[in-house]
Scaffold this motif. Structure first.
Motif, mmCIF file in Angstrom:
data_model
loop_
_atom_site.group_PDB
_atom_site.id
_atom_site.type_symbol
_atom_site.label_atom_id
_atom_site.label_comp_id
_atom_site.label_asym_id
_atom_site.label_seq_id
_atom_site.Cartn_x
_atom_site.Cartn_y
_atom_site.Cartn_z
ATOM 1 N N ASN A 180 3.797 -2.145 17.720
ATOM 2 C CA ASN A 180 4.364 -2.026 16.361
ATOM 3 C C ASN A 180 3.326 -2.301 15.251
ATOM 4 O OD1 ASN A 180 6.995 -1.398 17.291
ATOM 5 N ND2 ASN A 180 7.417 -3.589 17.609
ATOM 6 N N LEU A 181 2.091 -1.778 15.420
ATOM 7 C CA LEU A 181 1.057 -1.920 14.392
ATOM 8 C C LEU A 181 1.116 -0.722 13.445
ATOM 9 C CD1 LEU A 181 -2.025 -3.174 16.466
ATOM 10 C CD2 LEU A 181 -0.277 -4.533 15.280
ATOM 11 N N THR A 182 0.748 -0.955 12.228
ATOM 12 C CA THR A 182 0.679 0.141 11.260
ATOM 13 C C THR A 182 -0.622 0.918 11.460
ATOM 14 O OG1 THR A 182 -0.413 -1.231 9.589
ATOM 15 C CG2 THR A 182 2.022 -1.216 9.620
ATOM 16 N N GLN A 183 -0.716 2.086 10.795
ATOM 17 C CA GLN A 183 -1.935 2.889 10.916
ATOM 18 C C GLN A 183 -3.124 2.144 10.340
ATOM 19 O OE1 GLN A 183 -1.447 6.853 9.364
ATOM 20 N NE2 GLN A 183 0.384 7.285 10.642
ATOM 21 N N SER A 184 -2.926 1.360 9.275
ATOM 22 C CA SER A 184 -4.032 0.586 8.691
ATOM 23 C C SER A 184 -4.525 -0.467 9.684
ATOM 24 C CB SER A 184 -3.577 -0.080 7.397
ATOM 25 O OG SER A 184 -3.172 0.889 6.451
ATOM 26 N N GLN A 185 -3.597 -1.125 10.368
ATOM 27 C CA GLN A 185 -3.993 -2.138 11.349
ATOM 28 C C GLN A 185 -4.699 -1.502 12.544
ATOM 29 O OE1 GLN A 185 -0.087 -3.804 11.992
ATOM 30 N NE2 GLN A 185 -0.447 -5.514 10.562
ATOM 31 N N GLN A 191 -8.066 5.366 8.398
ATOM 32 C CA GLN A 191 -6.629 5.543 8.603
ATOM 33 C C GLN A 191 -6.270 7.016 8.718
ATOM 34 O OE1 GLN A 191 -4.245 3.689 5.593
ATOM 35 N NE2 GLN A 191 -2.336 4.680 6.265
ATOM 36 N N SER A 214 -4.264 8.995 11.721
ATOM 37 C CA SER A 214 -3.116 9.868 11.495
ATOM 38 C C SER A 214 -3.312 11.207 12.188
ATOM 39 C CB SER A 214 -2.901 10.063 9.997
ATOM 40 O OG SER A 214 -1.836 10.934 9.752
ATOM 41 N N ARG A 274 0.620 1.694 18.299
ATOM 42 C CA ARG A 274 1.551 2.105 17.238
ATOM 43 C C ARG A 274 3.007 1.863 17.642
ATOM 44 N NH1 ARG A 274 4.463 2.307 13.883
ATOM 45 N NH2 ARG A 274 4.868 3.876 12.256
ATOM 46 N N TYR A 275 3.380 2.209 18.879
ATOM 47 C CA TYR A 275 4.800 2.214 19.233
ATOM 48 C C TYR A 275 5.207 1.094 20.200
ATOM 49 C CZ TYR A 275 4.870 6.717 16.912
ATOM 50 O OH TYR A 275 4.767 7.709 15.971
#
Length: 308
Positions: free
Chosen positions: A272-277, A286, A290, A268-269
């Protein structure tokens, strides 16, 4: 018939005799006979060659020998012993200057080197035994040079260099001078290494060690060019410097999380991937990603002693 005393021939006076001798010497120098002489003069014997003046070193050795003879019969600490000892030191100071001249290339004030060499001379005078039959300069030179080398090794270098590397640096310096004379140019590192039969890494280490005699302050201004110091010219503000402590703290806290939660945070950090990825990467929903992120944040905050 008695000749009156007033008419009797008298011997020439002393001044006249000296004038006659001077005239004869001058005539002999010009190759002519003195006037009034009718007899052939015998050739004078060739003058003996004048004794060549002894060198200053010979005079110093003779004086040193005499002073040591006087020093042996004196009580240590007595005024006479101190006077003779001081005379020995003063007479042999040229020996110290000669030894100190070998270290001119070290960029050290020559007065300091001479003072250190004088300490070695004093030690040599106190330990010298004339009955051994050794000349004092032969005995004192190693002591004087050793004292100077010890001064450079222990007090001059800003960075301490191992003894082996220091001795090897002396050989590299000598080989560099010889090869420069032979080739008419500065030798390469490979040529120096081949001459001494050592590796090129050792040669580079010795050259680096030779630069450790003096360290220049980063804040010192450059002489002559009027430019600011190295710190002002080379230094800059690192924008990431303020985050060093925070990064170290996060690294310490991350290792306390389970492996799956560590991976989610990295994806994630750091990636830099999104929660969906992330959910597609891990094969979970997802919503579950979270919840895992929220739980990880709670654990990190509870373990953070600074915020606590």
């Amino acid at each position: 018939m008695t000749v009156p005393a007033s008419t009797a021939p008298q011997a020439p006076s002393q001044p006249e005799t000296q004038d006659t001798e001077k005239t004869t010497e001058k005539a002999a120098e010009k190759g002519a006979e003195p006037s009034g002489s009718t007899e052939a003069t015998e050739p004078s014997e060739p003058p003996e060659p004048a004794t060549a003046p002894r060198s200053r070193g010979a005079d110093t050795r003779a004086l040193t020998q005499v002073l040591f003879g006087e020093l042996q019969g004196l009580q240590v600490g007595s005024p006479e012993h101190t006077r003779v000892r001081a005379a020995l030191i003063e007479a042999n100071l040229p020996l110290v200057r000669y030894a100190a001249a070998r270290f001119r290339s070290r960029n050290e004030p020559m007065e300091d080197v001479v003072q250190v060499g004088t300490i070695g001379l004093i030690n040599a005078i106190d330990r010298f035994d004339p009955e051994r039959g050794v000349q004092f300069p032969t005995f004192a030179m190693p002591t004087v040079v050793g004292e100077i080398k010890r001064y450079f090794r222990d007090n001059v270098r800003t960075v301490h260099v191992p003894r082996r590397l220091h001795e090897l640096w002396v050989q590299v310096n000598s080989a560099t001078e010889d090869l420069t004379t032979n080739f008419g140019r500065s030798p390469t590192t490979a040529e120096i290494a081949g001459r001494l039969r050592i590796s090129e890494e050792d040669v580079l280490s010795c050259i680096e060690a030779g630069r450790s005699y003096h360290a220049t302050s980063l804040e010192a201004a450059q002489e002559g060019d009027g430019l600011p110091g190295l710190l002002d010219r080379l230094g800059y503000e690192d924008p990431a410097l303020d985050g060093v402590e925070h990064r170290d703290l996060v690294r310490h806290l991350l290792v306390q999380l389970p492996e799956r939660e560590q991976r989610i945070l990295l994806l994630r950090y750091y990636n830099n991937l999104t929660q969906s990825q992330i959910s597609a990467e891990l094969g979970v929903s997802q919503m579950h990603v979270s919840r895992l992120l929220a739980r990880s944040f709670a654990r990190l905050r509870s373990a953070n002693r600074i915020e606590a």
